[in-house]
Design an enzyme around this catalytic site. Structure first.
Site, PDB file in Angstrom:
ATOM      1  CD  GLU A   1      -4.518  55.546  71.183  1.00 26.32           C
ATOM      2  OE1 GLU A   1      -3.469  54.616  71.074  1.00 26.32           O
ATOM      3  OE2 GLU A   1      -5.536  55.042  71.701  1.00 26.32           O
TER       4      GLU A   1
ATOM      5  CD  GLU B   1      -8.408  53.144  68.492  1.00 29.16           C
ATOM      6  OE1 GLU B   1      -8.095  52.400  69.155  1.00 29.16           O
ATOM      7  OE2 GLU B   1      -7.846  53.853  67.676  1.00 29.16           O
TER       8      GLU B   1
HETATM    9  O1  LIG Z   1      -4.718  47.901  71.381  1.00 30.06           O
HETATM   10  C1  LIG Z   1      -6.016  48.049  70.745  1.00 30.06           C
HETATM   11  C2  LIG Z   1      -5.968  49.351  69.790  1.00 30.06           C
HETATM   12  C3  LIG Z   1      -4.942  49.440  68.814  1.00 30.06           C
HETATM   13  O2  LIG Z   1      -5.040  48.152  67.830  1.00 30.06           O
HETATM   14  C4  LIG Z   1      -5.106  50.686  68.077  1.00 30.06           C
HETATM   15  O3  LIG Z   1      -4.039  50.929  66.998  1.00 30.06           O
HETATM   16  C5  LIG Z   1      -4.728  52.008  68.904  1.00 30.06           C
HETATM   17  O4  LIG Z   1      -5.098  53.189  68.498  1.00 30.06           O
HETATM   18  C6  LIG Z   1      -5.076  51.609  70.440  1.00 30.06           C
HETATM   19  N1  LIG Z   1      -4.918  52.582  71.443  1.00 30.06           N
HETATM   20  C7  LIG Z   1      -5.359  51.944  72.611  1.00 30.06           C
HETATM   21  C8  LIG Z   1      -5.297  52.546  73.870  1.00 30.06           C
HETATM   22  N2  LIG Z   1      -4.100  52.977  74.114  1.00 30.06           N
HETATM   23  C9  LIG Z   1      -2.872  52.300  74.472  1.00 30.06           C
HETATM   24  C10 LIG Z   1      -2.569  51.932  75.824  1.00 30.06           C
HETATM   25  C11 LIG Z   1      -1.438  51.364  75.767  1.00 30.06           C
HETATM   26  C12 LIG Z   1      -0.851  50.614  75.036  1.00 30.06           C
HETATM   27  C13 LIG Z   1      -1.263  50.957  73.777  1.00 30.06           C
HETATM   28  C14 LIG Z   1      -2.491  51.395  73.429  1.00 30.06           C
HETATM   29  C15 LIG Z   1      -5.794  50.476  72.066  1.00 30.06           C
HETATM   30  N3  LIG Z   1      -5.657  50.450  70.806  1.00 30.06           N
END
Ligand SMILES: OC[C@@H]1[C@@H](O)[C@H](O)[C@@H](O)c2nc(CNc3ccccc3)cn21
Length: 448
Positions: free
Chosen positions: A166, A353
């Site tokens: 990401e 994910e």
């Molecule tokens: O938030 C859940 C997971 C996180 O624990 C992971 O480490 C990470 O790869 C992850 N990415 C997202 C989706 N993207 C996102 C969008 C806004 C704020 C934070 C993450 C969710 N998640």
């Protein structure tokens, strides 16, 4: 009877990341990273939680792997902590760090579980942040040095490699909004960081190809299906801009070798466009074997005169949401997969994910009856199935997450795991969703 059967070779897995589960933040020679530093600053994290201990997976990895085996989970995505390998980010190698990951990988392979390694899941060595972090081109080269050592050490054992997790979150949450490490609030810096991360991605993919390794390599992007709040011209434009901001900026650079023209024009007008060359874009466009996507929810946006810098703001709809406040919108996964298939030449896709946080409780029988999570997973897998039926080259699905873990700015207040973690005792409780997912894997599909 399996009503929705997935392709025979479909990859079913679960995912985690180093900082969120390992703990042992200062053990066996590991160097400090930017999340060790960011969480040590009061106010940054919910109740000042940190990853110092987390799920203590660094010490409990064998019993955790035994749970994977018990559930019949045959694919496990995890990340390597760069500062465990290079405590200063480059140069001196910490052999104990390499030995830990070799033990972890061998323990997985011994149980017939295929590892998928993410090289960077947000935890930059602090020494590198001290020289500018991802704004410094030297860090690009240090990432290549780190990746080369990982490929030399583990390239023959690991079939799937993900360069970055990401880049949008790393650049925007970490360098524009300041809510993630290193806590910078500057859009121009954020887009320079995004560019250097993409450069480091392309260089590592090229390196991987040069080493004649037998696995597959790609990158993971957080992508969302973007919807306009209304059909007004301004809101439709807002949706196009937000799609460019979150999705197309990265997709076009990696898969088409150029940033999208509309966003370059807008960023230039806003004086936040990073400097880059044609050679840079060729490097970023190095061919990947798969695109990893993290999908959680859609984004509904509108034109907002006061929203800096894009004049776009998100709507908070009164629809069913997860504990993160993210709308539950499974159809968005189908829309995203179909759009990717159409607009990016049918590239192979891994869902690296997908999952949901809910306020899990352990009931009087010592069980976690997480039907909400099963419902979320069922609905999203159904959309993934529909996309495959409609021709999308979807090759696998890694559920987020294996274990409840450190949820970044939310600390331990949000539980995404299919295995409950009691942080006071480090006891694991297999949730109902884990048993449900185990059946999905056994049946290679959904039965109802
Ligand atoms: O938030 C859940 C997971 C996180 O624990 C992971 O480490 C990470 O790869 C992850 N990415 C997202 C989706 N993207 C996102 C969008 C806004 C704020 C934070 C993450 C969710 N998640």
């Amino acid at each position: 009877m399996v009503k929705y059967k997935f392709p025979d070779d479909f990859i079913w897995g679960v995912a985690t990341s180093a900082y969120q589960i390992e703990g042992a933040y200062n053990k066996d020679g590991k160097g400090e990273n930017i999340w060790d530093r960011f969480t040590s600053i009061p106010g940054n994290i919910y109740k000042n939680h940190n990853g110092n201990v987390a799920c203590d997976h660094y010490h409990l990895y064998q019993s955790d792997i035994n749970i994977l085996k018990e559930l019949g989970i045959k694919n496990y995505r995890f990340s390597i902590s760069w500062a465990r390998i290079f405590p200063d980010g480059y140069g001196k190698v910490n052999q104990k760090g390499i030995e830990y990951y070799r033990r972890l990988i061998n323990a997985l392979l011994d149980k017939g579980i295929q590892p998928a390694i993410t090289l960077y899941h947000w935890d930059l060595p602090q020494e590198l942040q001290d020289i500018g972090g991802w704004t410094n081109k030297k860090v690009v080269d240090y990432f290549v040095e780190y990746a080369e050592l990982m490929f030399k050490e583990f390239g023959d054992l690991v079939p799937i490699w993900i360069t970055h997790n990401e880049p949008w979150v790393v650049s925007i949450l970490g360098h524009a909004w300041g809510v993630h490490a290193p806590g910078i609030k500057d859009y121009k810096i954020a887009l320079k960081v995004a560019h250097n991360i993409l450069l480091s991605h392309g260089k590592v993919v090229k390196l991987y190809r040069s080493m004649s390794l037998k696995g597959k390599i790609g990158i993971t992007l957080n992508l969302s299906s973007i919807h306009s709040a209304t059909d007004s011209e301004k809101d439709l434009l807002a949706a196009k801009i937000y799609d460019g901001f979150m999705n197309r900026w990265f997709l076009d650079a990696i898969l088409k070798g150029s940033y999208p023209e509309d966003m370059k024009k807008l960023y230039n007008e806003l004086n936040i466009l990073p400097q880059f060359s044609d050679d840079d874009m060729k490097i970023i466009n190095e061919r990947i074997d798969f695109l990893g996507i993290n999908y959680y929810t859609r984004s509904v946006v509108k034109y907002d005169e006061n929203a800096y810098p894009l004049k776009v703001s998100m709507l908070d709809l009164d629809n069913p949401k997860t504990d993160m406040g993210w709308e539950i919108y499974p159809k968005g996964l189908y829309e995203l997969l179909i759009n990717l298939h159409k607009n990016y030449d049918g590239i192979d896709i891994l869902i690296t994910e997908n999952g949901a946080a809910f306020n899990d409780i352990v009931n009087y029988k010592g069980k976690v009856v997480d039907d909400y999570r099963i419902d979320y997973l069922y609905r999203h897998l159904l959309e993934a199935y529909r996309a495959i039926c409609d021709g999308v080259n979807l090759k696998g699905y890694y559920l987020w997450s294996f274990l409840d873990n450190f949820e970044w700015a939310e600390g331990y207040s949000k539980r995404f795991g299919i295995v409950f973690v009691d942080y006071n005792t480090q006891k694991r409780i297999i949730k109902d969703s884990a048993y449900w997912y185990s059946d999905v894997i056994k049946n290679n599909g959904i039965t109802e």
